[in-house]
Design an enzyme around this catalytic site. Structure first.
Site, PDB file in Angstrom:
ATOM      1  CG  ASP A   9      47.430  12.299  -6.087  1.00 38.06           C
ATOM      2  OD1 ASP A   9      48.047  11.734  -5.233  1.00 38.06           O
ATOM      3  OD2 ASP A   9      47.454  13.641  -6.352  1.00 38.06           O
ATOM      4  CG  HIS A  10      50.009  10.837  -9.707  1.00 33.32           C
ATOM      5  ND1 HIS A  10      49.044  11.508  -9.749  1.00 33.32           N
ATOM      6  CD2 HIS A  10      50.998  11.763  -9.663  1.00 33.32           C
ATOM      7  CE1 HIS A  10      49.263  12.927  -9.932  1.00 33.32           C
ATOM      8  NE2 HIS A  10      50.466  13.076  -9.906  1.00 33.32           N
ATOM      9  N   GLY A  67      49.877  14.326  -2.908  1.00 34.41           N
ATOM     10  CA  GLY A  67      51.164  15.170  -2.729  1.00 34.41           C
ATOM     11  C   GLY A  67      51.261  15.743  -1.486  1.00 34.41           C
ATOM     12  N   GLY A  69      48.370  16.611   0.351  1.00 34.78           N
ATOM     13  CA  GLY A  69      47.519  16.452   1.181  1.00 34.78           C
ATOM     14  C   GLY A  69      46.122  17.271   1.161  1.00 34.78           C
ATOM     15  N   GLY A  71      44.654  18.813  -1.898  1.00 36.07           N
ATOM     16  CA  GLY A  71      43.700  18.675  -3.116  1.00 36.07           C
ATOM     17  C   GLY A  71      42.864  17.552  -2.566  1.00 36.07           C
ATOM     18  CG  HIS A  99      40.437  18.888  20.459  1.00 36.78           C
ATOM     19  ND1 HIS A  99      41.119  19.826  20.915  1.00 36.78           N
ATOM     20  CD2 HIS A  99      40.321  18.071  21.661  1.00 36.78           C
ATOM     21  CE1 HIS A  99      41.545  19.940  22.189  1.00 36.78           C
ATOM     22  NE2 HIS A  99      41.057  18.487  22.650  1.00 36.78           N
ATOM     23  CG  ASN A 100      39.130  18.668  14.820  1.00 33.20           C
ATOM     24  OD1 ASN A 100      40.326  18.654  14.887  1.00 33.20           O
ATOM     25  ND2 ASN A 100      38.598  19.785  15.277  1.00 33.20           N
ATOM     26  NE  ARG A 110      54.700  14.084  -5.590  1.00 31.39           N
ATOM     27  CZ  ARG A 110      53.986  14.552  -6.613  1.00 31.39           C
ATOM     28  NH1 ARG A 110      53.651  15.677  -6.749  1.00 31.39           N
ATOM     29  NH2 ARG A 110      54.216  13.871  -7.714  1.00 31.39           N
ATOM     30  NE  ARG A 133      36.906  22.408  25.136  1.00 34.53           N
ATOM     31  CZ  ARG A 133      37.644  21.537  25.730  1.00 34.53           C
ATOM     32  NH1 ARG A 133      36.969  20.368  26.400  1.00 34.53           N
ATOM     33  NH2 ARG A 133      39.135  21.462  25.396  1.00 34.53           N
ATOM     34  NE  ARG A 137      34.656  24.842  21.124  1.00 31.49           N
ATOM     35  CZ  ARG A 137      35.623  24.844  22.231  1.00 31.49           C
ATOM     36  NH1 ARG A 137      36.716  23.934  22.012  1.00 31.49           N
ATOM     37  NH2 ARG A 137      35.381  25.672  23.161  1.00 31.49           N
TER      38      ARG A 137
HETATM   39  C1  RB5 Z   1      50.103  16.119  -8.075  1.00 29.60           C
HETATM   40  O1  RB5 Z   1      51.293  16.662  -8.733  1.00 29.60           O
HETATM   41  C2  RB5 Z   1      49.804  17.088  -6.737  1.00 29.60           C
HETATM   42  O2  RB5 Z   1      49.334  18.401  -7.262  1.00 29.60           O
HETATM   43  C3  RB5 Z   1      48.672  16.413  -6.021  1.00 29.60           C
HETATM   44  O3  RB5 Z   1      49.245  15.127  -5.286  1.00 29.60           O
HETATM   45  C4  RB5 Z   1      48.425  17.351  -4.507  1.00 29.60           C
HETATM   46  O4  RB5 Z   1      49.588  17.840  -4.301  1.00 29.60           O
HETATM   47  C5  RB5 Z   1      47.253  18.306  -4.771  1.00 29.60           C
HETATM   48  O5  RB5 Z   1      46.845  19.033  -4.077  1.00 29.60           O
END
Ligand code: RB5
Length: 144
Positions: A9-10, A67, A69, A71, A99-100, A110, A133, A137
């Site tokens: 995203d931004h 920001g 990670g 979302g 492992h994953n 951020r 293993r 999982r």
């Molecule tokens: C954007 O402001 C922020 O909410 C997004 O990048 C992220 O951190 C959401 O999980």
């Protein structure tokens, strides 16, 4: 050459642009699913586009950034064929592969230093899944 899918995203956009340069240095191509500027946008749109490409095999692996990670990680992990791993240290990125068998590296744009993010990318793309293993999982992750 392996094509790495990218999405942000931004808030993740500046780091995504750096990741492109690092991928070039490491010898990987990239396919960018957006966003393409720091204009405010909604992370699920870009996370879903990347996850669809990784699930279909168009890109064997992806990198997603927002920001925190969180979302975009939640978004990609709604796809059955995706194991997105939120990583903020190279060792976590290494274990996410070993492992994953994670197929999308997720980073908090951020809240991560450039040099740390660069090492997370390198390690994620050059570490193999250990199987054994861990295979059992990861097969048990989809909730039925
Ligand atoms: C954007 O402001 C922020 O909410 C997004 O990048 C992220 O951190 C959401 O999980």
């Amino acid at each position: 050459m392996k094509t790495v899918g990218l999405a942000s995203d931004h808030a993740g956009y500046p780091l995504k642009e750096l990741v492109k340069e690092w991928l070039k240095e490491l010898g990987f191509d990239n396919k960018d699913f957006g966003t393409y500027s720091t204009d405010s946008c909604d992370y699920p749109q870009f996370g879903h586009a990347l996850a669809t490409a990784v699930e279909s095999g168009e890109c064997p692996v992806g990198i997603a950034i927002c920001g925190t990670g969180n979302g975009i990680n939640m978004s990609v992990n709604h796809h059955a064929g995706i194991r997105g791993a939120l990583c903020w240290q190279p060792k976590i990125a290494e274990l996410a592969r070993q492992h994953n068998d994670a197929n999308i590296l997720v980073m908090p744009g951020r809240f991560i230093e450039e040099s740390t993010a660069k090492e997370c990318v390198r390690v994620f793309l050059t570490t193999e899944f250990e199987g054994g293993r861990h295979q059992r999982r990861i097969e048990a992750i989809p909730y039925k």
